[in-house]
Write a protein that holds these residues in place. Structure first.
Motif, PDB file in Angstrom:
ATOM      1  N   LYS A  96       0.794  -1.186  -0.171  1.00 49.76           N
ATOM      2  CA  LYS A  96      -0.037   0.070  -0.013  1.00 49.76           C
ATOM      3  C   LYS A  96       0.830   1.204   0.196  1.00 49.76           C
ATOM      4  O   LYS A  96       2.092   1.249   0.735  1.00 49.76           O
ATOM      5  N   ALA A 152      -1.388   7.175   0.409  1.00 49.04           N
ATOM      6  CA  ALA A 152      -2.599   7.661   0.244  1.00 49.04           C
ATOM      7  C   ALA A 152      -3.799   6.651   0.744  1.00 49.04           C
ATOM      8  O   ALA A 152      -4.605   6.918   1.473  1.00 49.04           O
ATOM      9  N   VAL A 153      -3.299   5.430   0.399  1.00 45.71           N
ATOM     10  CA  VAL A 153      -4.355   4.330   0.837  1.00 45.71           C
ATOM     11  C   VAL A 153      -4.216   3.988   2.493  1.00 45.71           C
ATOM     12  O   VAL A 153      -5.232   3.944   3.211  1.00 45.71           O
ATOM     13  N   LYS A 191      -3.213   6.437   4.754  1.00 46.05           N
ATOM     14  CA  LYS A 191      -3.886   7.469   5.212  1.00 46.05           C
ATOM     15  C   LYS A 191      -5.395   7.251   5.251  1.00 46.05           C
ATOM     16  O   LYS A 191      -5.977   7.698   6.330  1.00 46.05           O
ATOM     17  N   LYS A 192      -6.000   6.943   4.152  1.00 50.05           N
ATOM     18  CA  LYS A 192      -7.464   6.745   4.066  1.00 50.05           C
ATOM     19  C   LYS A 192      -7.846   5.627   5.122  1.00 50.05           C
ATOM     20  O   LYS A 192      -8.878   5.770   5.871  1.00 50.05           O
ATOM     21  N   GLU A 193      -7.291   4.592   5.323  1.00 46.82           N
ATOM     22  CA  GLU A 193      -7.426   3.567   6.206  1.00 46.82           C
ATOM     23  C   GLU A 193      -7.522   4.042   7.580  1.00 46.82           C
ATOM     24  O   GLU A 193      -8.386   3.694   8.506  1.00 46.82           O
ATOM     25  N   SER A 252      -1.008   4.124  -8.677  1.00 48.54           N
ATOM     26  CA  SER A 252      -1.805   4.930  -8.327  1.00 48.54           C
ATOM     27  C   SER A 252      -3.173   4.903  -7.350  1.00 48.54           C
ATOM     28  O   SER A 252      -3.245   4.914  -6.287  1.00 48.54           O
ATOM     29  N   ARG A 299      -3.019   1.963  -5.581  1.00 46.47           N
ATOM     30  CA  ARG A 299      -2.598   1.361  -4.500  1.00 46.47           C
ATOM     31  C   ARG A 299      -1.990   2.375  -3.567  1.00 46.47           C
ATOM     32  O   ARG A 299      -1.847   2.436  -2.297  1.00 46.47           O
ATOM     33  N   GLY A 300      -2.320   3.774  -4.015  1.00 50.31           N
ATOM     34  CA  GLY A 300      -2.114   4.836  -3.052  1.00 50.31           C
ATOM     35  C   GLY A 300      -0.708   5.835  -3.110  1.00 50.31           C
ATOM     36  O   GLY A 300      -0.301   6.516  -2.234  1.00 50.31           O
TER      37      GLY A 300
END
Length: 270
Positions: free
Chosen positions: A126, A129-130, A132-134, A189, A191-192
């Motif tokens: 990951k 960005a992914v 951070k979202k999680e 992208s 994948r974050g």
């Protein structure tokens, strides 16, 4: 005023005690509550004290449930709150539990976020960005997010992006070089990984194809397209083939070469 006439240990849960008032079973409490309220045989308790004791015991039971939940891995405060809500504890009880967890340093969203980032880094699947979202979904606040993500250095991000890109490229060698590059960039992208990291990593990803490999790839795609456009002929067939192969990422000169050779093969066959 009721008097405690008997206290007995529960057989199944030895850290809980049955309290008997005036020879009758009244309620049970956790050992922590028993000690805190100095419950013992012969003690008189008012109705208000009974309510306070039972409320304290509810908090303790919820606290123990939170400890069990934490025993598997670190959790954010939101995860703990959501877990206790599912167990149907009231908000006031949950607030008290979270206060006690913080007091005992058993929960810390910043340390949780840092540990989560490190775990994701070690797995290497990951981008920031992914992650951070999680973490946002787990209720971690923005200042903690930014601090925690500093654990994931740009150097490590590039390294992970290269590894992921090579893994994807290896599984999709049949694609044209241009299409393979696009799909690698899209995958990273998704994948974050940010644009700058992807561009820095792309040179380290094995997406380049030799002339022979690209020729084999266009033959595979062209044979599929030929079956779809078997009812077309002449310029209409040629235009359909060019459009289909160009969308697959092949260069126009390679497409023209294939069509020329395909025409020669057809004429020779006739």
């Amino acid at each position: 005023m009721p008097i405690i006439t008997k206290i007995s240990t529960q057989k199944r849960y030895t850290a809980r005690y049955n309290i008997f008032l005036d020879e009758q079973y009244a309620f049970s409490v956790d050992e922590d509550v028993l000690i805190r309220y100095q419950l013992k045989k012969g003690k008189h308790v008012t109705d208000l004290e009974i309510v306070q004791i039972q409320h304290a015991d509810e908090i303790r039971k919820a606290f123990n449930a939170a400890l069990h939940f934490l025993s598997f891995r670190m959790r954010s405060e939101k995860e703990i709150r959501d877990h206790l809500k599912k167990k149907e504890w009231d908000d006031s009880i949950i607030d008290a539990v979270l206060h006690e967890l913080r007091k005992q340093k058993l929960t810390d969203d910043l340390e949780f976020a840092k540990a989560y980032v490190r775990t994701c880094m070690n797995m290497g699947r990951k981008g920031p960005a992914v992650i951070k979202k999680e973490l946002m979904e787990k209720g971690v606040n923005e200042p903690f997010l930014e601090t925690a993500l500093m654990e994931y250095t740009q150097e490590q991000q590039i390294k992970d992006a290269i590894a992921l890109g090579n893994k994807f490229a290896k599984r999709n060698k049949k694609l044209s070089e241009r299409m393979l590059r696009q799909k690698v960039e899209y995958t990273l992208s998704a994948r974050g990984f940010p644009f700058g990291i992807i561009q820095a990593a792309i040179d380290g990803i094995d997406i380049g194809k030799g002339e022979a490999e690209e020729w084999e790839a266009i033959i595979r795609e062209a044979n599929k397209a030929k079956r779809r456009f078997a009812n077309f002929s002449g310029s209409a067939y040629e235009q359909k083939m060019k459009q289909a192969l160009f969308r697959k990422g092949f260069a126009i000169d390679l497409i023209n070469r294939f069509l020329d050779e395909d025409t020669e093969d057809t004429e020779d066959g006739e």
